[in-house]
Scaffold this motif. Structure first.
Motif, PDB file in Angstrom:
ATOM      1  N   LEU A  27       0.829  -1.206   0.000  1.00  0.00           N
ATOM      2  CA  LEU A  27       0.000   0.000   0.000  1.00  0.00           C
ATOM      3  C   LEU A  27       0.866   1.260   0.000  1.00  0.00           C
ATOM      4  CD1 LEU A  27      -2.910   1.107   0.185  1.00  0.00           C
ATOM      5  CD2 LEU A  27      -2.614   1.150   2.665  1.00  0.00           C
ATOM      6  N   PHE A  28       0.505   2.201  -0.835  1.00  0.00           N
ATOM      7  CA  PHE A  28       1.173   3.499  -0.905  1.00  0.00           C
ATOM      8  C   PHE A  28       0.203   4.565  -0.411  1.00  0.00           C
ATOM      9  CE2 PHE A  28       1.699   7.461  -3.317  1.00  0.00           C
ATOM     10  CZ  PHE A  28       2.999   7.809  -2.964  1.00  0.00           C
ATOM     11  N   ARG A  29       0.663   5.394   0.512  1.00  0.00           N
ATOM     12  CA  ARG A  29      -0.167   6.479   1.046  1.00  0.00           C
ATOM     13  C   ARG A  29       0.438   7.805   0.628  1.00  0.00           C
ATOM     14  NH1 ARG A  29      -1.134   5.924   7.115  1.00  0.00           N
ATOM     15  NH2 ARG A  29       1.110   6.369   7.221  1.00  0.00           N
ATOM     16  N   ALA A  30      -0.317   8.590  -0.139  1.00  0.00           N
ATOM     17  CA  ALA A  30       0.178   9.876  -0.629  1.00  0.00           C
ATOM     18  C   ALA A  30       0.139  10.918   0.474  1.00  0.00           C
ATOM     19  CB  ALA A  30      -0.651  10.341  -1.819  1.00  0.00           C
ATOM     20  N   THR A  31       1.182  11.742   0.514  1.00  0.00           N
ATOM     21  CA  THR A  31       1.251  12.820   1.506  1.00  0.00           C
ATOM     22  C   THR A  31       1.215  14.196   0.857  1.00  0.00           C
ATOM     23  OG1 THR A  31       3.670  12.650   1.478  1.00  0.00           O
ATOM     24  CG2 THR A  31       2.499  11.409   3.182  1.00  0.00           C
ATOM     25  N   ALA A  32       1.525  14.280  -0.421  1.00  0.00           N
ATOM     26  CA  ALA A  32       1.490  15.571  -1.112  1.00  0.00           C
ATOM     27  C   ALA A  32       1.551  15.340  -2.616  1.00  0.00           C
ATOM     28  CB  ALA A  32       2.653  16.463  -0.681  1.00  0.00           C
ATOM     29  N   ILE A  33       0.966  16.261  -3.358  1.00  0.00           N
ATOM     30  CA  ILE A  33       1.068  16.261  -4.815  1.00  0.00           C
ATOM     31  C   ILE A  33       1.484  17.663  -5.247  1.00  0.00           C
ATOM     32  CG2 ILE A  33      -0.127  15.968  -7.010  1.00  0.00           C
ATOM     33  CD1 ILE A  33      -2.021  14.036  -5.648  1.00  0.00           C
ATOM     34  N   THR A  34       2.610  17.761  -5.901  1.00  0.00           N
ATOM     35  CA  THR A  34       3.079  19.046  -6.418  1.00  0.00           C
ATOM     36  C   THR A  34       3.151  18.957  -7.935  1.00  0.00           C
ATOM     37  OG1 THR A  34       5.400  18.387  -6.217  1.00  0.00           O
ATOM     38  CG2 THR A  34       4.420  19.508  -4.337  1.00  0.00           C
ATOM     39  N   HIS A  35       2.963  20.109  -8.615  1.00  0.00           N
ATOM     40  CA  HIS A  35       2.960  20.065 -10.077  1.00  0.00           C
ATOM     41  C   HIS A  35       3.238  21.446 -10.645  1.00  0.00           C
ATOM     42  CE1 HIS A  35      -1.018  22.026 -10.208  1.00  0.00           C
ATOM     43  NE2 HIS A  35      -1.344  21.234  -9.188  1.00  0.00           N
ATOM     44  N   ARG A  36       3.612  21.422 -11.919  1.00  0.00           N
ATOM     45  CA  ARG A  36       3.785  22.667 -12.646  1.00  0.00           C
ATOM     46  C   ARG A  36       2.415  23.267 -12.973  1.00  0.00           C
ATOM     47  NH1 ARG A  36       8.822  22.685 -15.468  1.00  0.00           N
ATOM     48  NH2 ARG A  36       7.889  23.789 -17.230  1.00  0.00           N
ATOM     49  N   LYS A  37       2.391  24.506 -13.406  1.00  0.00           N
ATOM     50  CA  LYS A  37       1.144  25.113 -13.833  1.00  0.00           C
ATOM     51  C   LYS A  37       0.682  24.422 -15.109  1.00  0.00           C
ATOM     52  CE  LYS A  37      -0.975  29.521 -15.083  1.00  0.00           C
ATOM     53  NZ  LYS A  37      -0.747  30.979 -15.316  1.00  0.00           N
ATOM     54  N   ASP A  38      -0.574  24.010 -15.152  1.00  0.00           N
ATOM     55  CA  ASP A  38      -1.133  23.274 -16.292  1.00  0.00           C
ATOM     56  C   ASP A  38      -0.232  22.102 -16.676  1.00  0.00           C
ATOM     57  OD1 ASP A  38      -3.265  25.095 -16.504  1.00  0.00           O
ATOM     58  OD2 ASP A  38      -2.049  26.449 -17.723  1.00  0.00           O
ATOM     59  N   PRO A  39      -0.022  21.154 -15.761  1.00  0.00           N
ATOM     60  CA  PRO A  39       0.903  20.042 -16.044  1.00  0.00           C
ATOM     61  C   PRO A  39       0.384  19.129 -17.150  1.00  0.00           C
ATOM     62  CG  PRO A  39      -0.363  19.559 -14.071  1.00  0.00           C
ATOM     63  CD  PRO A  39      -0.695  20.986 -14.457  1.00  0.00           C
ATOM     64  N   ILE A  40       1.319  18.522 -17.850  1.00  0.00           N
ATOM     65  CA  ILE A  40       1.001  17.535 -18.878  1.00  0.00           C
ATOM     66  C   ILE A  40       1.146  16.158 -18.252  1.00  0.00           C
ATOM     67  CG2 ILE A  40       1.652  16.568 -21.124  1.00  0.00           C
ATOM     68  CD1 ILE A  40       2.792  19.331 -21.820  1.00  0.00           C
ATOM     69  N   LEU A  41       0.076  15.389 -18.234  1.00  0.00           N
ATOM     70  CA  LEU A  41       0.099  14.065 -17.632  1.00  0.00           C
ATOM     71  C   LEU A  41       0.538  13.054 -18.696  1.00  0.00           C
ATOM     72  CD1 LEU A  41      -0.502  12.321 -15.127  1.00  0.00           C
ATOM     73  CD2 LEU A  41      -2.816  12.035 -15.995  1.00  0.00           C
ATOM     74  N   THR A  42       1.748  12.556 -18.556  1.00  0.00           N
ATOM     75  CA  THR A  42       2.220  11.546 -19.503  1.00  0.00           C
ATOM     76  C   THR A  42       1.516  10.228 -19.216  1.00  0.00           C
ATOM     77  OG1 THR A  42       4.065  11.043 -18.038  1.00  0.00           O
ATOM     78  CG2 THR A  42       4.469  12.623 -19.786  1.00  0.00           C
ATOM     79  N   MET A  43       1.445   9.390 -20.231  1.00  0.00           N
ATOM     80  CA  MET A  43       0.686   8.155 -20.074  1.00  0.00           C
ATOM     81  C   MET A  43       1.333   7.030 -20.878  1.00  0.00           C
ATOM     82  SD  MET A  43      -2.630   8.856 -22.503  1.00  0.00           S
ATOM     83  CE  MET A  43      -3.153   7.167 -22.441  1.00  0.00           C
ATOM     84  N   ASP A  44       0.892   5.818 -20.630  1.00  0.00           N
ATOM     85  CA  ASP A  44       1.374   4.632 -21.304  1.00  0.00           C
ATOM     86  C   ASP A  44       0.206   4.017 -22.062  1.00  0.00           C
ATOM     87  OD1 ASP A  44       2.490   2.312 -22.132  1.00  0.00           O
ATOM     88  OD2 ASP A  44       2.832   1.468 -20.144  1.00  0.00           O
ATOM     89  N   CYS A  45       0.279   4.052 -23.389  1.00  0.00           N
ATOM     90  CA  CYS A  45      -0.812   3.522 -24.206  1.00  0.00           C
ATOM     91  C   CYS A  45      -0.592   2.022 -24.392  1.00  0.00           C
ATOM     92  CB  CYS A  45      -0.863   4.224 -25.556  1.00  0.00           C
ATOM     93  SG  CYS A  45      -0.882   6.017 -25.429  1.00  0.00           S
ATOM     94  N   THR A  46      -1.131   1.236 -23.497  1.00  0.00           N
ATOM     95  CA  THR A  46      -0.857  -0.196 -23.507  1.00  0.00           C
ATOM     96  C   THR A  46      -1.517  -0.872 -24.701  1.00  0.00           C
ATOM     97  OG1 THR A  46      -0.831  -0.109 -21.114  1.00  0.00           O
ATOM     98  CG2 THR A  46      -0.932  -2.277 -22.108  1.00  0.00           C
ATOM     99  N   GLY A  47      -0.759  -1.731 -25.359  1.00  0.00           N
ATOM    100  CA  GLY A  47      -1.282  -2.463 -26.504  1.00  0.00           C
ATOM    101  C   GLY A  47      -0.146  -2.946 -27.379  1.00  0.00           C
ATOM    102  N   LEU A  48      -0.458  -3.469 -28.554  1.00  0.00           N
ATOM    103  CA  LEU A  48       0.545  -3.973 -29.469  1.00  0.00           C
ATOM    104  C   LEU A  48       1.503  -2.857 -29.883  1.00  0.00           C
ATOM    105  CD1 LEU A  48       1.659  -6.244 -31.252  1.00  0.00           C
ATOM    106  CD2 LEU A  48       0.053  -5.529 -33.025  1.00  0.00           C
ATOM    107  N   LYS A  49       2.805  -3.098 -29.735  1.00  0.00           N
ATOM    108  CA  LYS A  49       3.850  -2.122 -30.052  1.00  0.00           C
ATOM    109  C   LYS A  49       3.604  -0.801 -29.336  1.00  0.00           C
ATOM    110  CE  LYS A  49       5.525  -1.738 -34.142  1.00  0.00           C
ATOM    111  NZ  LYS A  49       5.669  -1.518 -35.592  1.00  0.00           N
ATOM    112  N   ASP A  50       3.158  -0.859 -28.074  1.00  0.00           N
ATOM    113  CA  ASP A  50       2.883   0.361 -27.339  1.00  0.00           C
ATOM    114  C   ASP A  50       4.180   1.002 -26.869  1.00  0.00           C
ATOM    115  OD1 ASP A  50       3.758  -1.160 -25.262  1.00  0.00           O
ATOM    116  OD2 ASP A  50       1.898  -1.146 -24.138  1.00  0.00           O
ATOM    117  N   CYS A  51       4.051   2.168 -26.217  1.00  0.00           N
ATOM    118  CA  CYS A  51       5.249   2.890 -25.815  1.00  0.00           C
ATOM    119  C   CYS A  51       6.050   2.122 -24.776  1.00  0.00           C
ATOM    120  CB  CYS A  51       4.889   4.275 -25.301  1.00  0.00           C
ATOM    121  SG  CYS A  51       3.426   4.365 -24.260  1.00  0.00           S
TER     122      CYS A  51
END
Length: 296
Positions: free
Chosen positions: A105-129
């Motif tokens: 279990l992971f318990r978050a204590t804070a979330i910090t970010h840039r202004k208008d952050p870009i959320l990177t993601m992993d497109c799971t599937g055939l030949k995905d990133c």
């Protein structure tokens, strides 16, 4: 930041500080996904890849450092005495398979970010990133492993289409003994590969047309395929394993020897009829130099 995080990993009888950086600089992502020695500083590796030091910043709620260029940072702590059900998520093979379940279990204590952050993601599937990045790092790791075991390896390619379950290995000297060395070296520890194609060094491992031709014409279906089975080392995300195999981490890996045996007499070795393999270099250079004059 890698060194600080790894030093915080011991002991496990108390909460461990964790920081998850999302959308960091490219070299930091490459360093984080590489097969790197435990206890070494991943930030140093990232800096070496980038050619400049990685700018880091201290977290708000713990003493860990994270890349200062990260879009978003989730700070918290891992609770070694608590487990929780994971949410459904596909993995690099392109499937949701049997290892999804309970995790620390992971318990978050804070979330910090840039202004208008870009959320990177992993497109799971055939030949995905994720499979492409894993394939790039996997090829380097496989070559290093083979070199440590004394295998005369010249090149390695992990095709993204194979989702790290298949690799192509070129060697200076082929034959059943060398193929067996490759198989043993790549199944000695946790095993991701289930199929390994060994080719001669004149085959371009990145040219799948050449690879499949070598497999089709050089690999004997009876003598050219060797198989090993194991328990406790299989990758449980491999889709075709049964529930029982996953529980035991039981798996199998086959090596396909698409090389000419070294003991094969030269006058009995089939001669390639390709332009590249048939003619002497001087003649090939003369033809290529006049290619346009021939009307091509």
């Amino acid at each position: 930041f890698g060194k600080v995080l790894q030093e915080s990993y011991v002991p496990l009888n108390r909460p461990m500080p964790v920081a998850i950086a999302v959308g960091a600089d490219l070299s930091s992502h490459l360093a984080a996904t590489s097969t790197y020695q435990l206890g070494r500083d991943e930030a140093a590796l990232a800096g070496g890849l980038a050619g400049r030091p990685v700018e880091v910043i201290r977290c708000q709620t713990n003493d860990l450092f994270v890349p200062a260029t990260a879009e978003l940072v989730i700070e918290g702590e891992a609770l070694p005495d608590r487990i929780a059900q994971e949410g459904p998520y596909g993995e690099y093979p392109g499937y949701r398979s049997g290892e999804m379940g309970r995790g620390v279990l992971f318990r978050a204590t804070a979330i910090t970010h840039r202004k208008d952050p870009i959320l990177t993601m992993d497109c799971t599937g055939l030949k995905d990133c994720s499979s492409i990045v894993t394939a790039l790092g996997g090829g380097i790791a496989i070559r290093r492993t083979l070199e440590r075991h004394g295998v005369p390896v010249t090149a390695v390619y992990v095709p993204p289409e194979g989702a790290t379950h298949i690799a192509v290995v070129a060697v200076k000297k082929g034959g059943p003994a060398v193929a067996k060395e490759v198989l043993n070296a790549l199944t000695a520890r946790r095993v991701y590969l289930s199929k390994i194609i060994v080719v001669d060094e004149d085959i371009d491992v990145f040219n799948m047309s050449q690879v499949f031709h070598a497999l089709a014409t050089k690999c004997h279906p009876g003598r050219g395929i060797q198989l090993t089975t194991y328990e406790g080392r299989a990758q449980t995300l491999t889709p075709y394993y049964s529930k029982e195999e996953r529980a035991r981490r039981a798996g199998a890996t086959a090596v396909f020897d698409a090389t000419w045996p070294p003991e094969l007499p030269k006058d009995e070795t089939p001669v390639s009829t390709t332009f590249e393999g048939t003619y002497p270099k001087e003649l090939k250079d003369r033809v290529l130099a006049n290619w346009k004059a021939y009307g091509f």
